[in-house]
Design a protein around this motif. Structure first.
Motif, mmCIF file in Angstrom:
data_model
loop_
_atom_site.group_PDB
_atom_site.id
_atom_site.type_symbol
_atom_site.label_atom_id
_atom_site.label_comp_id
_atom_site.label_asym_id
_atom_site.label_seq_id
_atom_site.Cartn_x
_atom_site.Cartn_y
_atom_site.Cartn_z
ATOM 1 N N ALA A 119 -29.747 0.515 73.546
ATOM 2 C CA ALA A 119 -30.209 1.795 73.023
ATOM 3 C C ALA A 119 -31.233 1.516 71.926
ATOM 4 O O ALA A 119 -31.263 0.438 71.340
ATOM 5 C CB ALA A 119 -29.031 2.576 72.470
ATOM 6 N N SER A 120 -32.068 2.485 71.661
ATOM 7 C CA SER A 120 -33.110 2.292 70.663
ATOM 8 C C SER A 120 -32.510 2.009 69.292
ATOM 9 O O SER A 120 -31.551 2.655 68.886
ATOM 10 C CB SER A 120 -33.991 3.537 70.582
ATOM 11 N N PRO A 121 -33.067 1.042 68.570
ATOM 12 C CA PRO A 121 -32.553 0.747 67.235
ATOM 13 C C PRO A 121 -32.941 1.802 66.201
ATOM 14 O O PRO A 121 -32.405 1.822 65.111
ATOM 15 C CB PRO A 121 -33.186 -0.605 66.892
ATOM 16 N N ARG A 122 -33.851 2.708 66.549
ATOM 17 C CA ARG A 122 -34.291 3.754 65.635
ATOM 18 C C ARG A 122 -34.131 5.113 66.296
ATOM 19 O O ARG A 122 -34.571 5.311 67.430
ATOM 20 C CB ARG A 122 -35.754 3.516 65.248
ATOM 21 N N ALA A 123 -33.542 6.062 65.589
ATOM 22 C CA ALA A 123 -33.325 7.403 66.133
ATOM 23 C C ALA A 123 -34.662 8.044 66.507
ATOM 24 O O ALA A 123 -35.661 7.864 65.816
ATOM 25 C CB ALA A 123 -32.593 8.264 65.107
ATOM 26 N N GLY A 124 -34.682 8.777 67.615
ATOM 27 C CA GLY A 124 -35.876 9.496 68.036
ATOM 28 C C GLY A 124 -36.925 8.649 68.719
ATOM 29 O O GLY A 124 -38.037 9.103 68.951
ATOM 30 N N THR A 125 -36.591 7.412 69.050
ATOM 31 C CA THR A 125 -37.548 6.539 69.737
ATOM 32 C C THR A 125 -36.984 6.109 71.084
ATOM 33 O O THR A 125 -35.774 6.068 71.280
ATOM 34 C CB THR A 125 -37.864 5.269 68.918
ATOM 35 N N ILE A 126 -37.879 5.793 72.009
ATOM 36 C CA ILE A 126 -37.420 5.265 73.288
ATOM 37 C C ILE A 126 -36.993 3.809 73.086
ATOM 38 O O ILE A 126 -37.429 3.153 72.140
ATOM 39 C CB ILE A 126 -38.510 5.387 74.369
ATOM 40 N N PRO A 127 -36.125 3.292 73.953
ATOM 41 C CA PRO A 127 -35.627 1.936 73.759
ATOM 42 C C PRO A 127 -36.679 0.856 73.985
ATOM 43 O O PRO A 127 -37.637 1.055 74.743
ATOM 44 C CB PRO A 127 -34.514 1.790 74.792
ATOM 45 N N GLU A 128 -36.480 -0.266 73.326
ATOM 46 C CA GLU A 128 -37.261 -1.458 73.638
ATOM 47 C C GLU A 128 -36.773 -1.944 74.993
ATOM 48 O O GLU A 128 -35.649 -1.654 75.393
ATOM 49 C CB GLU A 128 -37.038 -2.518 72.560
ATOM 50 N N LEU A 129 -37.628 -2.663 75.720
ATOM 51 C CA LEU A 129 -37.185 -3.152 77.019
ATOM 52 C C LEU A 129 -37.942 -4.405 77.423
ATOM 53 O O LEU A 129 -38.951 -4.760 76.826
ATOM 54 C CB LEU A 129 -37.314 -2.079 78.100
#
Length: 77
Positions: A12-22
């Motif tokens: 899951a994204s480490p920052r709220a409101g952002t899409i996940p790293e992948l």
């Protein structure tokens, strides 16, 4: 040029409101250009990009701010 990716979200994204790293794994290539040896592509340090909350309105459009750092990893020769 690559044709297809195997999408593997890291988490899951480490920052709220952002899409996940992948991490994208390049499945196959065509051509011998600049990206011809790329084996993986990382999407890092994402900001924004999450879908807006609330109901959709038929015919309406919205813009969503988005930013990321992309890293291209070449296969060993």
């Amino acid at each position: 040029m690559w044709r297809r990716f195997d999408r593997r979200p890291d988490s899951a994204s480490p920052r709220a409101g952002t899409i996940p790293e992948l991490l994208l794994t390049v499945d196959s290539h065509t051509g011998t250009g600049l990206l011809g040896n790329v084996a993986y592509i990382s999407r890092l340090l994402t900001s924004g990009g999450a879908a807006p909350t609330g109901a959709c309105t038929d015919g309406a459009t919205t813009s969503v701010p988005y930013g990321a750092v992309y890293v291209f990893w070449a296969a060993k020769r």
